[in-house]
Design a protein around this motif. Structure first.
Motif, PDB file in Angstrom:
ATOM      1  N   LEU A  68      -2.055   3.667   7.064  1.00 12.77           N
ATOM      2  CA  LEU A  68      -1.032   3.983   6.133  1.00 12.77           C
ATOM      3  C   LEU A  68       0.086   3.187   6.389  1.00 12.77           C
ATOM      4  O   LEU A  68       0.904   2.480   5.391  1.00 12.77           O
ATOM      5  N   LEU A  69       0.590   2.950   7.614  1.00 14.61           N
ATOM      6  CA  LEU A  69       1.920   2.420   7.775  1.00 14.61           C
ATOM      7  C   LEU A  69       1.752   0.904   7.970  1.00 14.61           C
ATOM      8  O   LEU A  69       2.569   0.001   7.546  1.00 14.61           O
ATOM      9  N   LEU A  70       0.501   0.282   8.241  1.00 16.59           N
ATOM     10  CA  LEU A  70       0.475  -1.133   8.526  1.00 16.59           C
ATOM     11  C   LEU A  70      -0.156  -1.901   7.251  1.00 16.59           C
ATOM     12  O   LEU A  70      -0.107  -3.189   7.465  1.00 16.59           O
ATOM     13  N   TYR A 130       0.716  -1.149  -0.096  1.00 20.59           N
ATOM     14  CA  TYR A 130      -0.077   0.023   0.186  1.00 20.59           C
ATOM     15  C   TYR A 130       0.736   1.254   0.016  1.00 20.59           C
ATOM     16  O   TYR A 130       0.824   1.940  -1.023  1.00 20.59           O
ATOM     17  N   LEU A 131       1.673   1.540   1.055  1.00 19.84           N
ATOM     18  CA  LEU A 131       2.262   2.706   1.004  1.00 19.84           C
ATOM     19  C   LEU A 131       3.396   2.612  -0.067  1.00 19.84           C
ATOM     20  O   LEU A 131       3.758   3.954  -0.680  1.00 19.84           O
ATOM     21  N   TRP A 132       4.035   1.665  -0.282  1.00 20.69           N
ATOM     22  CA  TRP A 132       5.025   1.422  -1.558  1.00 20.69           C
ATOM     23  C   TRP A 132       4.168   2.255  -3.049  1.00 20.69           C
ATOM     24  O   TRP A 132       4.766   3.009  -3.610  1.00 20.69           O
ATOM     25  N   VAL A 185       3.537   5.995  -2.528  1.00 20.28           N
ATOM     26  CA  VAL A 185       5.030   6.563  -2.893  1.00 20.28           C
ATOM     27  C   VAL A 185       5.532   6.648  -4.382  1.00 20.28           C
ATOM     28  O   VAL A 185       5.898   7.510  -5.011  1.00 20.28           O
ATOM     29  N   PHE A 186       5.728   5.336  -4.806  1.00 21.82           N
ATOM     30  CA  PHE A 186       6.251   5.055  -6.034  1.00 21.82           C
ATOM     31  C   PHE A 186       5.386   4.804  -7.050  1.00 21.82           C
ATOM     32  O   PHE A 186       5.677   4.686  -8.187  1.00 21.82           O
ATOM     33  N   GLY A 187       4.088   4.363  -7.021  1.00 16.35           N
ATOM     34  CA  GLY A 187       3.359   4.112  -7.758  1.00 16.35           C
ATOM     35  C   GLY A 187       2.394   5.080  -8.609  1.00 16.35           C
ATOM     36  O   GLY A 187       1.012   5.550  -8.208  1.00 16.35           O
ATOM     37  N   SER A 188       2.955   5.942  -9.561  1.00 18.41           N
ATOM     38  CA  SER A 188       2.268   7.176  -9.810  1.00 18.41           C
ATOM     39  C   SER A 188       0.857   6.973 -10.450  1.00 18.41           C
ATOM     40  O   SER A 188      -0.164   7.848 -10.469  1.00 18.41           O
TER      41      SER A 188
END
Length: 174
Positions: A145-147, A83-85, A88-91
């Protein structure tokens, strides 16, 4: 993969977003953002777990964690990236994934706003809308968001998901 949300879920998510934005703007307009205000906000955040309504420091993160576990498990089953990845990186999927998280946590965010407003009137006899927005996001959305990603990885480690399904039944793909 983003799930379909009901009209009620979308309405609650929009309400939560608009209230957080409105509270943030109102807090900035009423109290500014001086060093004194920042010091009071940070001091207040540190002191709150020891004051009245301490249960919300357990309730909101636990609720967000449960939602993160459910959605992380769903991500693992669908083969969605962490999720967080992906935020942050999946535009290409950033907005959809973030929207999915807000929809999932909107009730917890709204509960957090209501509980913080009640807390502020009980303790301060005043209302600091910016602090209410900060606390709702810190206690309700940040744990989610973190978990969510780690729960998805944990589910995949237990064989949930597309690769786990193939590994669980080798005869199907032969």
């Amino acid at each position: 993969m983003v799930r379909e949300a009901t009209k009620t879920q979308i309405l609650l998510a929009r309400l939560a977003i608009w209230l957080v934005i409105l509270f943030s703007i109102a807090g900035f307009a009423w109290h500014g953002f001086s060093a004194d205000v920042r010091e009071r906000v940070l001091g207040s955040i540190v002191e709150r777990p020891g004051g009245p309504m301490t249960f919300r420091f357990i309730l909101q993160p636990v609720m967000a964690t449960v939602l993160a576990a459910i959605d992380g498990w769903r991500d693992a089953r669908s083969g969605a990236p962490a999720y967080l990845w992906s935020i942050v990186f999946g535009s290409g999927t950033r907005a959809d994934r973030l929207n999915d998280g807000v929809i999932a946590t909107s009730r917890v965010i709204l509960l957090g706003l209501v509980m913080d407003v009640a807390y502020q009137f009980m303790v301060f006899d005043s209302f600091y809308p910016g602090e209410a927005a900060i606390m709702a996001v810190l206690l309700a959305f940040l744990p989610y968001l973190l978990l969510r990603g780690p729960f998805s990885r944990l589910a995949r480690a237990f064989g949930v998901g597309p690769s786990g399904a193939a590994a669980a039944s080798p005869g199907k793909n032969e």
